[in-house]
Design a protein around this motif. Sequence first.
Motif, PDB file in Angstrom:
ATOM      1  N   GLN A   1       0.849  -1.190   0.000  1.00 17.04           N
ATOM      2  CA  GLN A   1       0.000   0.000   0.000  1.00 17.04           C
ATOM      3  C   GLN A   1       0.882   1.236   0.000  1.00 17.04           C
ATOM      4  O   GLN A   1       1.894   1.277   0.703  1.00 17.04           O
ATOM      5  CB  GLN A   1      -0.911  -0.003   1.215  1.00 17.04           C
ATOM      6  N   VAL A   2       0.464   2.231  -0.759  1.00 11.09           N
ATOM      7  CA  VAL A   2       1.230   3.470  -0.919  1.00 11.09           C
ATOM      8  C   VAL A   2       0.372   4.631  -0.437  1.00 11.09           C
ATOM      9  O   VAL A   2      -0.775   4.771  -0.877  1.00 11.09           O
ATOM     10  CB  VAL A   2       1.622   3.681  -2.392  1.00 11.09           C
ATOM     11  N   VAL A   3       0.924   5.445   0.437  1.00 11.11           N
ATOM     12  CA  VAL A   3       0.165   6.573   0.978  1.00 11.11           C
ATOM     13  C   VAL A   3       1.014   7.835   0.914  1.00 11.11           C
ATOM     14  O   VAL A   3       2.132   7.861   1.454  1.00 11.11           O
ATOM     15  CB  VAL A   3      -0.267   6.318   2.429  1.00 11.11           C
ATOM     16  N   GLU A   4       0.456   8.859   0.264  1.00  9.24           N
ATOM     17  CA  GLU A   4       1.133  10.148   0.183  1.00  9.24           C
ATOM     18  C   GLU A   4       0.526  11.115   1.183  1.00  9.24           C
ATOM     19  O   GLU A   4      -0.641  10.999   1.543  1.00  9.24           O
ATOM     20  CB  GLU A   4       1.002  10.782  -1.213  1.00  9.24           C
TER      21      GLU A   4
ATOM     22  N   CYS B   1       5.896   9.989   1.323  1.00 11.86           N
ATOM     23  CA  CYS B   1       5.288   8.766   0.794  1.00 11.86           C
ATOM     24  C   CYS B   1       5.760   7.589   1.624  1.00 11.86           C
ATOM     25  O   CYS B   1       6.966   7.440   1.852  1.00 11.86           O
ATOM     26  CB  CYS B   1       5.679   8.573  -0.663  1.00 11.86           C
TER      27      CYS B   1
ATOM     28  N   TYR C   1       1.403  12.041  -7.131  1.00  8.99           N
ATOM     29  CA  TYR C   1       1.311  10.627  -6.798  1.00  8.99           C
ATOM     30  C   TYR C   1       2.682  10.054  -6.468  1.00  8.99           C
ATOM     31  O   TYR C   1       3.687  10.427  -7.075  1.00  8.99           O
ATOM     32  CB  TYR C   1       0.763   9.826  -7.983  1.00  8.99           C
TER      33      TYR C   1
ATOM     34  N   GLY D   1      -0.332   5.383  -4.900  1.00 14.86           N
ATOM     35  CA  GLY D   1      -1.146   5.977  -3.868  1.00 14.86           C
ATOM     36  C   GLY D   1      -2.340   6.689  -4.477  1.00 14.86           C
ATOM     37  O   GLY D   1      -2.520   6.704  -5.698  1.00 14.86           O
ATOM     38  N   GLN D   2      -3.142   7.290  -3.611  1.00 13.30           N
ATOM     39  CA  GLN D   2      -4.333   8.000  -4.053  1.00 13.30           C
ATOM     40  C   GLN D   2      -4.022   9.414  -4.513  1.00 13.30           C
ATOM     41  O   GLN D   2      -4.864  10.059  -5.146  1.00 13.30           O
ATOM     42  CB  GLN D   2      -5.360   8.050  -2.928  1.00 13.30           C
TER      43      GLN D   2
END
Length: 123
Positions: free
Chosen positions: A3-6, A22, A94, A114-115
């Motif tokens: 999972q990728v989160v910025e 990130c 992103y 990510g979103q």
Amino acid sequence: QPQVVESGGGLVQSGGSLRLSCVVSGWEREYFPMAWFRQVPGKEREGIACFTGSEGASYYEVDVRERFTISKGNRTTVYLQMDSLRPEDTALYYCATTERWTCSRAAMVYDYWGQGTQVTVSA
């Protein structure tokens, strides 16, 4: 899968600075490239920079090379320091990573995204 989160986006005046973060979680692989892209409505996603442990930092746009800096925190974290921001830097930013071992400016190479975090630069 990873999972990728910025985080770190926001509204800033022209000439200001922001630092994006990130974090990649859920992936036990020791090394993986981490890249930043940005996109504005109606345009393709644009590669900004990428970092790997073996290659260091790669920058894909001449326009940002002297204003943006990509850096690695720990194994799962990468940052994008953005200075001297301009209204044309306004975009959704992103973070992405890939099963491959090397960086690329091509968005299609990246497997996990990510979103996005919105950056808005006012004149």
